[in-house]
Design an enzyme around this catalytic site. Structure first.
Site, PDB file in Angstrom:
ATOM      1  CG  ASP A 265     -62.792   0.479 -83.851  1.00 11.67           C
ATOM      2  OD1 ASP A 265     -63.583  -0.231 -83.218  1.00 11.67           O
ATOM      3  OD2 ASP A 265     -62.012   0.052 -84.708  1.00 11.67           O
ATOM      4  CG  HIS A 267     -58.991   3.841 -85.283  1.00 17.59           C
ATOM      5  ND1 HIS A 267     -57.838   3.100 -85.291  1.00 17.59           N
ATOM      6  CD2 HIS A 267     -59.988   2.996 -85.641  1.00 17.59           C
ATOM      7  CE1 HIS A 267     -58.119   1.852 -85.661  1.00 17.59           C
ATOM      8  NE2 HIS A 267     -59.423   1.756 -85.857  1.00 17.59           N
ATOM      9  CG  HIS A 327     -55.411  -0.639 -85.353  1.00 21.18           C
ATOM     10  ND1 HIS A 327     -54.514  -0.125 -86.261  1.00 21.18           N
ATOM     11  CD2 HIS A 327     -56.440  -1.128 -86.082  1.00 21.18           C
ATOM     12  CE1 HIS A 327     -54.991  -0.254 -87.493  1.00 21.18           C
ATOM     13  NE2 HIS A 327     -56.162  -0.869 -87.407  1.00 21.18           N
ATOM     14  CG  HIS A 394     -61.467  -4.714 -81.562  1.00 19.59           C
ATOM     15  ND1 HIS A 394     -61.853  -3.393 -81.550  1.00 19.59           N
ATOM     16  CD2 HIS A 394     -60.860  -4.910 -82.764  1.00 19.59           C
ATOM     17  CE1 HIS A 394     -61.489  -2.816 -82.678  1.00 19.59           C
ATOM     18  NE2 HIS A 394     -60.895  -3.720 -83.437  1.00 19.59           N
TER      19      HIS A 394
END
Length: 533
Positions: A265, A267, A327, A394
């Site tokens: 990740d 982000h 996400h 993921h």
């Protein structure tokens, strides 16, 4: 291991224990007299140690200490509530939800526990349950204006989500088709006043991309500027054209002299990603990058992160790989900032374009060595050809047994928004609910699946690890997380994993880098950013 250091050990051992443990003693089986005064006093001492660890952002240590205190005195609601808050910081929202509920069962008037549980419901997109807890909290604390504000913003979020879902159902063309139409109609021409980096064009005016453009684009982003909408569309559509040629599980064969870095990740932490790329090196004919989902949301430079990744995908479609994370979805983007950021920087249609292209991203990648391992790996699970290979996804494994690699390759993904479980959501590697979005999987599941599919190990992301990575499930599952000091407060390291042509793994950690003064979730839905505090 120090920052930016690495370990080349080919026999991984567990670095950190699980940050969460199975639920503590059953409340219904306990009575007040079952807890001695001595146990209460010892629990209070451990609680003080846990509080100190929490204040110093040592959240894994704090979780372990609160667990120890709960084992001593499971009837103290504050211990459960404090552990819930720690688990929220670790993004283990399912565990946090369970702990907050235990605190409420012990003390039905414990306002802070309702707030913690509402936070967990919000983080896992269970808005109606969050609203119910906010309402109960207002009954307990009628003058709490912060909670009233969050209740109002959550109710607005529900109405907005329902409205947008209705609008989406009415739209017939996907966003890529609509953007291409607009380009053809001249509705997205390049602004003549634009003086930033220029995409190369051929004699027919068709755009292409170069390494030089990407370097200049990154510098342009670092100066606080945004690309013109036309360039954004060109980059995103070009990446889309590469994604739709890939299966839902991409196979990467590491030929002689080729290696691959697996990145967890990111982000939206653009400046940390740039430092990460300095350590990994850019994609090239001899070097692959695999970004394992959750490129966007939370961090406030998600546009810069995703455009940089997609630009490399355009330039090196067979060396830059991107798995979809939980996400890269509409519901998460509505809540955690990417939708707001994309609309703010590039407009409504651009956000729709990203949202559709996310659905074309592969769900998993199988990294296959082409050289057989040495005798030291005689106990490793190997492919039918006797070589190491790694399944990179993921979230983790599956809610049902019997899933094969071929099943994953054939999954239909285009245009689909996922449910709350599966490849992108699984919260392993612990038994029980993890982040609260989906399911968990344990070492028995991992071993059984790897043996059935001839897979040496599973590499997943999705959850913070204090060291940036953790080797779990007796070496069969590794979690890698590449957003150091996550949301500017977790204090964790970032890491990536390098895999070579023989399937050997090398782990590199790195620390966070400074960034301009903008807080995480600056573009998030109203009220959500305050949940970080």
């Amino acid at each position: 291991m120090s920052a930016a250091s690495s370990s080349g050990s080919s026999t991984p051992t567990s670095l950190t224990p699980p940050t969460s443990v199975p639920p503590s003693p059953e409340l219904k089986a306990l009575r007040l007299q079952d807890v001695t005064e001595e146990a209460k006093q010892e629990a209070a001492k451990v609680k003080a140690e846990a509080n100190k660890a929490f204040i110093n952002h040592h959240f894994n240590e704090a979780a372990d200490l609160y667990t120890k205190a709960i084992e001593l005195n499971p009837l103290d609601a504050t211990l459960w509530c404090n552990r819930a808050y720690t688990r929220i910081k670790l993004e283990e929202h399912g565990y946090g939800l369970s702990d907050a509920s235990a605190a409420i069962e012990l003390d039905p008037k414990y306002a802070k526990a309702y707030y913690r549980r509402a936070t967990c419901y919000l983080q896992t997109l269970k808005y109606k349950q969050a609203i119910a807890d906010f309402k109960k909290l207002i009954q307990l604390e009628p003058g709490n204006q912060l909670v009233r504000t969050q209740l109002d913003s959550t109710q607005k979020m529900v109405r907005k989500t329902e409205f947008e879902k209705a609008i989406e159902m009415e739209e017939e063309k996907n966003a890529v088709e609509r953007c291409l139409e607009m380009i053809a109609e001249g509705a997205c021409d390049l602004d003549k006043t634009y003086d930033g980096p220029k995409l190369p064009t051929d004699d027919n005016g068709t755009y292409s991309i170069s390494r030089d453009f990407i370097h200049k684009m990154i510098e342009y982003f670092k100066s606080g500027k945004t690309l013109p909408r036309r360039y954004v569309w060109e980059i995103v559509i070009a990446a889309h054209n590469a994604f739709i040629k890939e299966e839902s599980m991409v196979t990467v064969n590491l030929e002689e002299g080729v290696d691959c870095d697996v990145i967890g990740d990111v982000h939206g932490q653009f400046y940390d990603m740039l430092h990460l790329f300095e350590l990994t090196g850019e994609p090239s004919e001899k070097h692959c990058l695999l970004m394992n989902g959750d490129l966007v949301d939370r961090g406030s430079w998600s546009i810069e992160v995703i455009l940089t990744a997609l630009a490399w995908k355009w330039l090196y479609p067979n060396r830059m790989f991107i798995n979809r994370g939980n996400h890269e979805t509409r519901e998460m983007n509505r809540t955690y900032g990417f939708e707001g950021e994309a609309k703010h920087k590039h407009g409504e249609q651009t956000y729709k374009l990203f949202a559709h292209v996310f659905t074309t991203m592969p769900l998993a990648t199988l990294i296959q060595a082409t050289k057989k391992p040495s005798g030291l790996w005689s106990n490793a699970i190997l492919s039918p050809e006797g070589k190491k290979r790694y399944f990179v996804v993921h979230g983790g494994l599956f809610s049902k047994d019997g899933v094969t690699l071929d099943d994953i390759r054939k999954l239909e993904r285009f245009g689909r928004q996922p449910g709350q479980e599966g490849l992108m959501y699984t919260d392993g590697p612990f038994c029980g609910i993890g982040e609260g979005v989906g399911i968990a999987f344990g070492p028995d599941v991992t071993k059984r699946w790897c043996e059935a599919n001839g897979v040496t190990g599973v590499i997943r992301s999705h959850e913070v690890r204090q060291d940036g990575y953790a080797i779990e499930h007796n070496g069969l599952c590794t979690t890698v997380f590449s957003a150091p000091n996550y949301v500017d407060q977790t204090g964790n390291k970032g890491a990536f994993i390098r895999i070579d042509e023989s399937g050997n793994q090398k782990y590199t950690q790195f620390d966070a880098k400074p960034h301009p003064p903008m807080k995480p979730m600056a573009y998030a839905s109203s009220g959500m950013a305050s949940l970080l505090s």
